[in-house]
Design a protein around this motif. Structure first.
Motif, PDB file in Angstrom:
ATOM      1  N   GLY A   1      48.590  31.445  39.556  1.00 59.15           N
ATOM      2  CA  GLY A   1      47.585  32.149  38.769  1.00 59.15           C
ATOM      3  C   GLY A   1      46.333  31.338  38.529  1.00 59.15           C
ATOM      4  O   GLY A   1      45.204  31.817  38.738  1.00 59.15           O
ATOM      5  N   ASP A   2      46.480  30.077  38.088  1.00 54.32           N
ATOM      6  CA  ASP A   2      45.304  29.241  37.819  1.00 54.32           C
ATOM      7  C   ASP A   2      44.520  28.971  39.096  1.00 54.32           C
ATOM      8  O   ASP A   2      43.286  28.940  39.095  1.00 54.32           O
ATOM      9  CB  ASP A   2      45.738  27.916  37.187  1.00 54.32           C
ATOM     10  N   ALA A   3      45.254  28.754  40.197  1.00 51.74           N
ATOM     11  CA  ALA A   3      44.568  28.496  41.467  1.00 51.74           C
ATOM     12  C   ALA A   3      43.802  29.729  41.930  1.00 51.74           C
ATOM     13  O   ALA A   3      42.661  29.620  42.403  1.00 51.74           O
ATOM     14  CB  ALA A   3      45.585  28.075  42.530  1.00 51.74           C
ATOM     15  N   ALA A   4      44.413  30.911  41.802  1.00 52.85           N
ATOM     16  CA  ALA A   4      43.726  32.143  42.197  1.00 52.85           C
ATOM     17  C   ALA A   4      42.466  32.351  41.379  1.00 52.85           C
ATOM     18  O   ALA A   4      41.411  32.754  41.902  1.00 52.85           O
ATOM     19  CB  ALA A   4      44.673  33.334  42.044  1.00 52.85           C
ATOM     20  N   LEU A   5      42.548  32.070  40.083  1.00 53.67           N
ATOM     21  CA  LEU A   5      41.388  32.226  39.213  1.00 53.67           C
ATOM     22  C   LEU A   5      40.271  31.272  39.619  1.00 53.67           C
ATOM     23  O   LEU A   5      39.104  31.671  39.761  1.00 53.67           O
ATOM     24  CB  LEU A   5      41.799  31.985  37.766  1.00 53.67           C
TER      25      LEU A   5
ATOM     26  N   GLU B   1      36.573  32.236  41.193  1.00 51.56           N
ATOM     27  CA  GLU B   1      35.341  31.872  40.493  1.00 51.56           C
ATOM     28  C   GLU B   1      34.442  31.005  41.377  1.00 51.56           C
ATOM     29  O   GLU B   1      33.222  31.196  41.421  1.00 51.56           O
ATOM     30  CB  GLU B   1      35.689  31.136  39.191  1.00 51.56           C
ATOM     31  N   ALA B   2      35.054  30.022  42.058  1.00 50.77           N
ATOM     32  CA  ALA B   2      34.258  29.142  42.912  1.00 50.77           C
ATOM     33  C   ALA B   2      33.670  29.909  44.098  1.00 50.77           C
ATOM     34  O   ALA B   2      32.514  29.679  44.492  1.00 50.77           O
ATOM     35  CB  ALA B   2      35.126  27.984  43.399  1.00 50.77           C
ATOM     36  N   LEU B   3      34.438  30.816  44.689  1.00 53.98           N
ATOM     37  CA  LEU B   3      33.918  31.633  45.790  1.00 53.98           C
ATOM     38  C   LEU B   3      32.749  32.496  45.322  1.00 53.98           C
ATOM     39  O   LEU B   3      31.722  32.614  46.016  1.00 53.98           O
ATOM     40  CB  LEU B   3      35.032  32.519  46.343  1.00 53.98           C
ATOM     41  N   THR B   4      32.886  33.082  44.151  1.00 54.18           N
ATOM     42  CA  THR B   4      31.800  33.906  43.607  1.00 54.18           C
ATOM     43  C   THR B   4      30.528  33.094  43.444  1.00 54.18           C
ATOM     44  O   THR B   4      29.424  33.531  43.822  1.00 54.18           O
ATOM     45  CB  THR B   4      32.226  34.505  42.258  1.00 54.18           C
ATOM     46  N   GLU B   5      30.665  31.893  42.894  1.00 52.88           N
ATOM     47  CA  GLU B   5      29.488  31.058  42.676  1.00 52.88           C
ATOM     48  C   GLU B   5      28.875  30.607  44.002  1.00 52.88           C
ATOM     49  O   GLU B   5      27.647  30.570  44.153  1.00 52.88           O
ATOM     50  CB  GLU B   5      29.855  29.849  41.828  1.00 52.88           C
TER      51      GLU B   5
END
Length: 398
Positions: free
Chosen positions: A303-307, A311-315
């Motif tokens: 879960g934490d890795a997916a989040l 987020e990093a991909l979005t940025e």
């Protein structure tokens, strides 16, 4: 273990795992020593039991070999508090045997050259005293038991072996003192190790809590940069139509709600579902991006890795759209049992990563630190002026 602070001259409370282990080991040692001593004393026992009152003979056998052997057998099953009580019974019982030996003996003295067979067992009750009581009491017990041993040796010989009685007393006292000192040292050392282990655990817990707070701070910084700062920038730039700002705001709120729900659940997500979520994000931010997805159907992403990856991909995509609006973009997503790897490429003007100011949060916080805040996560940004940009996001299953 909590609340254990051994001090000089006092025994540590029996709360630590190492203390408990040492008490059990010493209990086993008492039983083994009892078997050895009883084997050596069999000739004396067989000749002296007939001259003792039957009840006293049973009491002496119970206190010297039987109780230590029972303590050894039960050492793995009984609580340490019960073991300490049994050890105390051995110590007290031995003194009782020494005191009652003469009244319980039918002739006034043993044959010349013989000594009460219980005298060879002095080390057992003194070690038992070290298990049961504080060191000060254990050392006092060594002195009292040694003196009682010498008196019994003297009177059992009819008062004719004073020198031998003194020699036996000194020998018994020295040997018992050595064994008692070793037992006390082992107990105190185990207590100190328990305290050190408890302190290390507390330090580790504090460090983990601090790391968790730092990860949370990095996540909040990233969300602030991605959501709030970007929304303000889009609103402030007159070139961006108001509908785009509204769409971005709705998208940001929806994304935050989704990420919050997913983070709260704290459960892994299937690799295909993870890839589908990222595909949706990519299509919303940069619809013309060339996308390549490879996933194992049975793989899962924590879960934490997916989040963090989302987020990093979005940025990374937002940075690409903002700084290279005319560039061609591609994203490769690979999710297997070993982990996840995402490549974000564009052929834009590029930049020098070393020249990026430290107060620019987009790369440092929203991408790199965000990924490194997750166990097994990492990120890298590679770019050169006029050479395009590649952002590498990866997470390895531990």
């Amino acid at each position: 273990m909590t609340g254990v602070t051994p001090t000089r001259g006092t025994a540590a409370p029996p709360h630590g795992a190492r203390y408990i282990r040492i008490v059990r080991v010493l209990s086993v040692g008492l039983g083994a020593s009892g078997v050895v001593f009883i084997a050596l004393a069999i000739p004396s026992i067989t000749t002296q039991l007939p001259v003792l009152q039957p009840w006293f003979g049973l009491l002496a056998l119970l206190v010297t070999p039987v109780l230590p052997v029972a303590l050894s057998i039960l050492s793995r099953r009984l609580p340490v508090g019960v073991l300490k009580v049994l050890a105390g019974c051995i110590g007290i019982g031995y003194l009782v045997v020494l005191v009652l030996w003469m009244p319980a003996m039918t002739p006034p003295a043993l044959p010349s050259g013989e000594s009460p067979w219980v005298l060879g067992f002095l080390a057992l009750p003194t070690v038992a005293a070290a298990i049961a009581w504080r060191p000060a009491i254990a050392w006092a017990y060594v002195g009292v038991a040694s003196a009682a041993l010498g008196l019994l040796r003297f009177f059992a010989s009819g008062g004719s072996a004073l020198v031998v009685a003194l020699q036996d007393t000194l020998y018994g006292a020295m040997f018992s003192a050595i064994m008692t000192a070793l037992a006390i040292a082992m107990i105190n050392a185990s207590a100190r190790l328990d305290v050190a282990a408890a302190a290390a655990r507390a330090e580790t817990a504090n460090a983990a809590a601090a790391a968790a707070r730092e990860r949370q701070r990095a996540r909040v910084d990233g969300l602030l940069h991605d959501s709030v700062f970007t929304a303000l920038l889009m609103t402030a730039e007159s070139a961006v139509p108001p509908p785009a700002s509204a769409s971005h705001a709705r998208q940001t709120l929806a994304e935050l709600d989704r990420l919050k729900a997913h983070d709260a659940a704290g459960v892994p997500i299937d690799a295909p579902d993870f890839a589908a979520l990222q595909t949706e994000t990519i299509r919303q931010i940069a619809p013309d991006t060339a996308l390549s997805v490879q996933t194992d159907a049975t793989a899962e992403v924590h879960g934490d890795a997916a989040l963090a990856l989302g987020e990093a991909l979005t940025e990374a995509l937002r940075n690409s759209v903002r700084h290279a609006p005319l560039a061609r973009r591609s994203v490769q997503i690979t999710a297997t049992e070993r982990g996840v790897r995402i490549l974000v490429d564009d052929n834009g003007p590029g930049f020098d990563p070393a020249a990026v100011p430290s107060n620019r949060l987009g790369i440092a916080i929203s991408i790199i630190e965000r990924m490194r805040s997750v166990a097994g996560g990492d990120a890298a940004v590679r770019s050169t002026p006029a050479g395009g940009t590649r952002v590498i996001l990866q997470w390895s299953r531990s």
